[in-house]
Design a protein around this motif. Structure first.
Motif, short mmCIF file in Angstrom:
data_model
loop_
_atom_site.label_atom_id
_atom_site.label_comp_id
_atom_site.label_asym_id
_atom_site.label_seq_id
_atom_site.Cartn_x
_atom_site.Cartn_y
_atom_site.Cartn_z
N LYS A 311 45.00 -0.78 11.06
CA LYS A 311 44.95 -1.18 9.66
C LYS A 311 43.75 -0.55 8.93
CE LYS A 311 48.44 -4.07 9.98
NZ LYS A 311 48.88 -3.74 11.35
N VAL A 312 42.85 0.05 9.68
CA VAL A 312 41.62 0.54 9.03
C VAL A 312 41.60 2.06 8.88
CG1 VAL A 312 40.23 -1.41 9.74
CG2 VAL A 312 40.36 0.58 11.22
N CYS A 313 42.37 2.78 9.68
CA CYS A 313 42.32 4.24 9.63
C CYS A 313 42.86 4.74 8.29
CB CYS A 313 43.15 4.82 10.77
SG CYS A 313 43.30 6.61 10.71
N ARG A 314 42.12 5.66 7.67
CA ARG A 314 42.51 6.17 6.35
C ARG A 314 42.80 7.67 6.41
NH1 ARG A 314 38.09 3.93 2.29
NH2 ARG A 314 39.59 4.63 0.73
N SER A 315 43.37 8.08 7.55
CA SER A 315 43.64 9.50 7.72
C SER A 315 44.48 10.08 6.59
CB SER A 315 44.39 9.75 9.03
OG SER A 315 43.69 9.24 10.12
N GLY A 316 45.41 9.29 6.12
CA GLY A 316 46.28 9.78 5.05
C GLY A 316 45.50 10.19 3.83
N GLU A 317 44.52 9.36 3.48
CA GLU A 317 43.69 9.70 2.31
C GLU A 317 42.81 10.90 2.60
OE1 GLU A 317 42.19 5.86 0.31
OE2 GLU A 317 42.95 5.26 2.29
N VAL A 318 42.35 11.03 3.85
CA VAL A 318 41.58 12.22 4.22
C VAL A 318 42.46 13.46 4.10
CG1 VAL A 318 40.42 13.42 6.13
CG2 VAL A 318 39.99 10.98 5.73
N LEU A 319 43.66 13.35 4.66
CA LEU A 319 44.58 14.49 4.62
C LEU A 319 44.90 14.91 3.19
CD1 LEU A 319 47.03 13.44 7.46
CD2 LEU A 319 45.69 15.54 7.43
N GLN A 320 44.90 13.94 2.30
CA GLN A 320 45.23 14.25 0.91
C GLN A 320 44.01 14.61 0.08
OE1 GLN A 320 48.28 14.77 0.10
NE2 GLN A 320 48.56 14.29 2.25
N GLY A 321 42.83 14.51 0.67
CA GLY A 321 41.62 14.86 -0.07
C GLY A 321 41.12 13.75 -0.97
N HIS A 322 41.66 12.54 -0.84
CA HIS A 322 41.18 11.44 -1.68
C HIS A 322 39.80 10.97 -1.24
CE1 HIS A 322 45.66 10.44 -2.57
NE2 HIS A 322 45.22 11.48 -3.24
N ILE A 323 39.55 11.02 0.05
CA ILE A 323 38.21 10.66 0.55
C ILE A 323 37.78 11.70 1.57
CG2 ILE A 323 38.55 8.18 0.20
CD1 ILE A 323 38.92 7.96 3.28
N LYS A 324 36.47 11.78 1.77
CA LYS A 324 35.93 12.59 2.86
C LYS A 324 36.00 11.77 4.14
CE LYS A 324 34.52 16.28 0.58
NZ LYS A 324 35.17 17.58 0.79
N PRO A 325 36.04 12.42 5.29
CA PRO A 325 36.13 11.66 6.54
C PRO A 325 35.08 10.57 6.67
CG PRO A 325 36.53 13.96 6.99
CD PRO A 325 36.14 13.87 5.52
N HIS A 326 33.82 10.86 6.32
CA HIS A 326 32.77 9.87 6.54
C HIS A 326 32.84 8.72 5.54
CE1 HIS A 326 30.93 12.69 3.61
NE2 HIS A 326 30.36 11.60 3.14
N GLU A 327 33.74 8.80 4.56
CA GLU A 327 33.91 7.68 3.63
C GLU A 327 34.86 6.62 4.18
OE1 GLU A 327 35.08 10.05 0.26
OE2 GLU A 327 33.13 9.78 -0.69
N CYS A 328 35.51 6.92 5.29
CA CYS A 328 36.36 5.93 5.95
C CYS A 328 35.47 4.95 6.72
CB CYS A 328 37.33 6.62 6.91
SG CYS A 328 38.27 5.49 7.94
N GLU A 329 35.76 3.66 6.57
CA GLU A 329 34.92 2.63 7.20
C GLU A 329 34.87 2.78 8.71
OE1 GLU A 329 37.34 2.23 5.11
OE2 GLU A 329 36.79 0.89 3.46
N ALA A 330 35.92 3.34 9.29
CA ALA A 330 35.99 3.43 10.75
C ALA A 330 35.31 4.68 11.30
CB ALA A 330 37.46 3.41 11.20
N PHE A 331 34.96 5.61 10.43
CA PHE A 331 34.45 6.92 10.87
C PHE A 331 33.17 6.76 11.70
CE2 PHE A 331 31.66 10.59 10.27
CZ PHE A 331 32.47 11.60 10.76
N GLY A 332 33.20 7.28 12.91
CA GLY A 332 32.01 7.32 13.75
C GLY A 332 31.67 6.00 14.41
N THR A 333 32.38 4.94 14.05
CA THR A 333 32.11 3.64 14.67
C THR A 333 33.34 3.22 15.49
OG1 THR A 333 32.82 2.60 12.59
CG2 THR A 333 30.46 2.92 12.92
N LEU A 334 34.35 2.69 14.80
CA LEU A 334 35.59 2.36 15.50
C LEU A 334 36.35 3.62 15.89
CD1 LEU A 334 36.90 -0.55 13.23
CD2 LEU A 334 35.94 -0.75 15.53
N CYS A 335 36.15 4.67 15.14
CA CYS A 335 36.97 5.88 15.30
C CYS A 335 36.07 7.07 15.63
CB CYS A 335 37.76 6.12 14.02
SG CYS A 335 38.83 7.57 14.10
#
Lengths: 371, 360
Positions: A311-335
Motif C-alpha cells: 500500500k505504500v510503494c509509489r513506483s507508478g508515480e516514479v515511473l510517471q515522473g510525478h515524484i522522485k524516488p526519494h520522495e516516496c515514504e518507503a524509499f531506503g527504509t521499507l524499500c
C-alpha cells in the motif's frame, strides 16, 4: 565495441554542458524514456551538471520495471513445474512476484537458467528433447525481434519443446498515455535509441505534432545523452516540436526492416498492462495465431493469481515522473534493493535502485536507516 | 512531497494507483546470492555462522585469522573452490585453490608456508581431469613457494556434485611489526590497486556463457605473496590489504570502509580497467568495480608511504599497472563514493548477491 572512451570524453562533455547552460533561459522538464538512459544519467551524474530548473523525468522504459506482476507470477508457476527448464535474462531473477522470485524457485529445485540470448534457450531445448524449455520474453521493441526470431526458428526447425512466455511492450503508446495523464509535466522526450534502431522514427512525428513536444532520438553513452539534451532544450527554447535523430550512428529513418518483418510475422498487437501504469491500449505484443503453439501461457495453462500488494510503494508515480524516488515514504527504509517493494527498486535500470545506489549521499537520513 | 493528484479516470491508464508486491522476506533456504560475496553472504556469516562459533577471532571478519601459537604469530585461512568451468583461459581450479588461500594469507602480511588440500570428487569424473587439476595445483604451489603438506579425498554419488570441488587451508608466519587489518584504515590514507581490474570474472564469464568479446580475456589468477613481500620491504606499516575476489573492488572497499568507520572516495578516471573488460561490462550491463579478480590486491597505506609502496608494486611483474585510485576520508563513514569523470559523485554500494546482466 569501439568508442566507449570517446563517448565518455570529459572535455567534450564539458563543451556540451556549457552549450546547454548557454541555451537554457527557463525551467524545462524532459523525460528520458529508456531505463538504460536513466542509468547513464545517474551513474555519471549528468543531471548534476544541468542548469537549475532543467529536470530529467525518468520514464517507464525499464523492461523489468513495467513487466506486470501477473506475468512474473506466471513465470514463477511455470518455472516451478517439474520437467521445465526456465530461461531468462539475468535481472528478471530478482523481480518479486507474489512473495517469491525466480532465485527462490531455483533454490527449491527449479531448473532456472540465466541466458544471454533467446537462441541459447532454443539450443537448450534441442539438447534436452525430454524437457520443456521456456524463455521469458520481456522488454520493448529492442528485445522483441530476437525473441520473434527464436520462435520463428523453433517452428522452422520443429522444436516442439520450446515456448515463450511473452510480455512485450511498445514505446509510442506509452508516450501517448503519459501525455494524456492529467498530471503530466513532460515537455519533451529523449526517445530510446535502441528502440528506434529497430523501428525507425516514423512513429514519432505524429506524437510530436499531436502533443506539441520535441522528441529527440538519443543514444546511451554520456555524450549521447548530453547531445540529446542539448537538442531538446534548443527546440524548447525556440518553441519547436519536431522529431530529431541525435543517434545517427545506430538509427536510420526506416529502422531495421528485416526485424520489423519478423515482428509482423510472429507477433500481433494487443492491449497490455504495464506495472505501475495499468492497461494501455495496443501497447503490447503477443504471439500471433500462427505461433500460438509456442505460447507458454497456453501451453502451461497458467492462471492469474490474486496478489497481495504493497500500500505504500509509489513506483507508478516514479515511473510517471510525478515524484522522485526519494520522495516516496518507503524509499531506503521499507524499500531497498535488498527488500524491494516495487520493480523500480529491483532492476539495475530502475529509477529507485539507481537513486538508492548513487544518490544516498544527497539523502543522508536514508543512509542511517540502511543496515 | 508530490502535490495531491487527481483521481484517475478508470477508463484510462491509471498513473497514480500503483500497487506492487510485498517485500521479499529473508530467504528460508540458501540461494545462490548467499555465495556471491555481497550483502547476502555477509548476513549469512554474521547472523548464522559467527554466533554459532562465537569467538573474538572471527570478529575481525578478515580473510585470514592471525593467531598466536607457541610464541609465533600465524595467519590461518581456508577457502573452497567450486568454479565452473574447471579449466579456463589463464588457469584452472587447481591454480585457484593454491592462489586463493596463499593470497588470503598474504592479505595479513603472511608468507604462506603449508597448505592442506581436500578434494571432493563426483563419481564419473575422468581421472585424467583430476590429474590435470592436481598437476596444476602442484605447479601453482611450487610457484608460490608453499608446500601441500596434507590432504583428503572424498567421492560423492554421480549428480551430487559438480565434477570437482577443492578446499585448501593454509598457514604462514606474520612478520614482527606487521599489523594489517581492515580496521586500520584512517582518513588521509591512500587507496592503491595493484593492477587492471575485472579480468578474472570476465574470463570466466566468457567461457562459462560462451560470450565472446573479440579477444580472449585471460584470468589474472596469480599468487600475491611476492607482491606483498615487495611492499613490506618498503614499509612494515601497511594498514590494510585485501584481494578483491568475489564482489570485486567495490565489495572489498565497502568492507574496509565499514570495518574502519571511514569513508572512501574513488576517482573513476584513475581506475585501471582493460578495454576488453570495459567493453564486456558495457555489453552485459555490468560494472567492472563489482567483477571478480584473482591476482590483484588493494592496499590502504599512509600518505607518506604511498609513493614508495606504489613504486614497489610497479617494479614487480604482477604490479606494473598499479595505481592510486582514491583515499580514505572522514566524510560519509562506512560508504564508498566515486567521483565520475564529469566531476559528479555517486555511491558505490555493496551488491546484494551477484551482479546480474541487464536485459537491454
Amino acid at each position: 565495441m569501439k568508442y566507449l572512451a570517446e563517448f565518455s570524453d570529459p572535455v567534450l562533455a564539458k563543451k556540451l554542458v556549457d552549450q546547454i547552460h548557454a541555451t537554457v533561459t527557463k525551467p524545462w522538464a524532459m523525460m528520458e524514456v529508456c531505463g538504460g538512459q536513466t542509468h547513464t544519467i545517474v551513474r555519471h551524474g549528468i543531471d548534476q551538471l544541468l542548469p537549475d530548473g532543467v529536470e530529467m523525468i525518468h520514464g517507464p522504459g525499464c523492461p523489468v520495471c513495467v513487466t506486470p506482476l501477473e506475468i512474473i507470477d506466471k513465470a514463477l508457476e511455470i518455472a516451478s513445474q517439474p520437467g521445465v527448464v526456465f530461461c531468462s535474462f539475468g535481472d528478471m531473477l530478482r523481480v518479486p512476484g507474489s512473495g517469491r522470485d525466480l532465485f527462490r524457485i531455483k533454490s527449491e529445485g527449479g531448473d532456472v537458467r540465466v541466458v544471454y540470448s533467446p537462441l541459447d534457450a532454443l539450443r537448450i531445448a534441442k539438447e534436452n528433447p525430454d524437457r520443456e524449455v521456456v524463455f521469458f520474453g520481456i522488454g520493448f521493441e529492442t528485445t522483441a525481434p530476437p525473441n520473434a526470431m527464436t520462435v520463428y526458428q523453433a517452428r522452422k526447425q520443429d522444436i516442439a519443446n520450446f515456448s515463450l512466455l511473452v510480455s512485450h511492450v511498445r514505446v509510442p503508446p506509452a508516450i501517448s498515455a503519459i501525455m494524456e495523464s492529467p498530471n503530466c509535466r513532460v515537455q519533451a522526450f529523449l526517445a530510446a535509441g535502441h528502440v528506434c534502431s529497430v523501428m525507425g522514427v516514423s512513429e514519432y512525428p505524429p506524437l510530436a505534432a499531436k502533443y506539441q513536444v520535441p522528441i529527440v532520438v538519443t543514444g546511451f553513452e554520456p555524450l549521447d545523452i548530453l547531445a540529446g539534451i542539448l537538442r531538446t532544450v534548443t527546440q524548447l527554447e525556440r518553441g519547436e516540436h519536431v522529431v530529431e535523430n541525435a543517434y545517427r550512428r545506430a538509427v536510420t529513418d526506416e529502422g531495421n526492416t528485416a526485424a520489423q518483418a519478423m515482428l509482423s510475422d510472429v507477433f500481433e498487437t494487443t492491449d497490455r498492462a504495464w506495472r505501475g501504469i495499468g492497461m494501455i491500449p495496443r501497447s503490447g505484443w503477443r504471439l500471433s495465431e500462427r505461433y500460438r503453439a509456442y505460447d507458454a501461457e497456453y501451453r502451461f495453462q497458467v492462471r492469474d493469481i490474486d496478489t497481495e500488494e504493497s500500500k505504500v510503494c509509489r513506483s507508478g508515480e516514479v515511473l510517471q515522473g510525478h515524484i522522485k524516488p526519494h520522495e516516496c515514504e518507503a524509499f531506503g527504509t521499507l524499500c531497498t534493493p535488498r527488500n524491494p517493494l516495487g520493480a523500480t527498486m529491483v532492476s539495475s535500470e530502475g529509477a529507485c535502485a539507481a537513486y538508492y545506489l548513487y544518490r544516498r549521499l544527497q539523502t543522508p537520513e536514508v543512509v542511517s536507516s540502511v543496515g | 512531497m508530490a502535490e495531491q493528484v487527481m483521481l484517475p479516470d478508470p477508463a484510462r491508464p491509471n498513473f497514480d494507483g500503483w500497487t506492487c508486491p510485498l517485500p521479499l522476506r529473508d530467504h528460508p533456504a540458501v540461494v545462490m546470492g548467499h555465495g556471491g560475496g555481497g550483502q547476502l553472504s555477509a548476513e549469512l556469516i554474521e547472523h548464522l555462522f559467527v554466533p554459532a562459533f562465537a569467538n573474538p577471532l572471527l570478529e575481525g571478519m578478515a580473510d585470514s585469522a592471525v593467531v598466536t601459537l607457541g610464541g609465533a604469530r600465524l595467519a590461518f585461512s581456508t577457502d573452497s573452490f567450486v568454479v565452473q568451468p574447471l579449466f579456463f583461459p589463464g588457469g584452472s581450479i587447481g591454480d585457484l585453490a593454491v592462489n586463493g588461500t596463499v593470497n588470503d594469507l598474504a592479505m595479513s602480511g603472511a608468507q604462506a608456508a603449508y597448505l592442506s588440500c581436500g578434494f571432493i570428487l563426483e563419481e564419473g569424473v575422468e581421472l585424467s581431469v583430476v590429474g590435470r587439476i592436481a598437476a596444476d595445483l602442484g605447479t601453482a604451489a611450487r610457484r608460490a613457494g608453499v608446500i601441500v603438506a596434507t590432504g583428503d579425498t572424498k567421492v560423492v554419488d554421480s549428480g551430487h556434485g559438480d565434477g570437482v570441488y577443492v578446499n585448501t587451508a593454509g598457514i604462514g608466519l606474520v612478520p614482527d611489526g606487521v599489523d594489517i587489518r581492515p580496521q586500520r584504515a584512517v582518513p588521509g590514507d591512500v587507496v592503491i590497486v595493484s593492477g587492471m581490474i575485472g579480468v578474472h570474472g570476465i574470463a570466466i564469464m566468457s567461457v562459462r556463457e560462451g560470450v565472446s568479446f573479440g579477444t580472449e580475456v585471460v584470468s589474472d589468477c596469480a599468487p600475491l605473496n611476492g607482491l606483498v613481500a615487495a611492499m613490506l620491504d618498503v614499509t612494515l606499516d601497511l594498514h590494510v590489504l585485501r584481494d578483491p575476489t568475489r564482489g570485486g573492488v567495490a565489495t572489498s572497499l565497502n568492507e574496509i570502509a565499514k570495518a574502519a568507520g571511514v569513508g572512501i572516495e574513488l576517482t573513476e578516471s584513475l581506475l585501471p580497467i582493460p578495454e576488453t573488460v570495459a567493453n564486456a561490462c558495457a555489453f552485459l550491463g555490468l560494472d567492472p568495480l563489482y567483477v571478480a579478480n584473482e591476482g590483484k590486491l588493494l592496499a590502504v597505506v599512509a600518505p607518506e608511504d604511498a609513493d614508495a609502496v606504489l613504486a614497489a608494486l610497479q617494479a614487480h611483474p604482477l604490479g606494473v599497472d598499479a595505481a592510486v585510485i582514491g583515499e580514505c576520508v572522514p566524510d560519509h563513514p562506512g560508504m564508498v563514493v566515486t567521483r565520475t569523470t564529469f566531476g559528479a559523485t555517486r555511491v558505490v554500494d555493496t551488491p546484494i548477491g551477484e551482479q546480474l546482466p541487464r536485459i537491454c
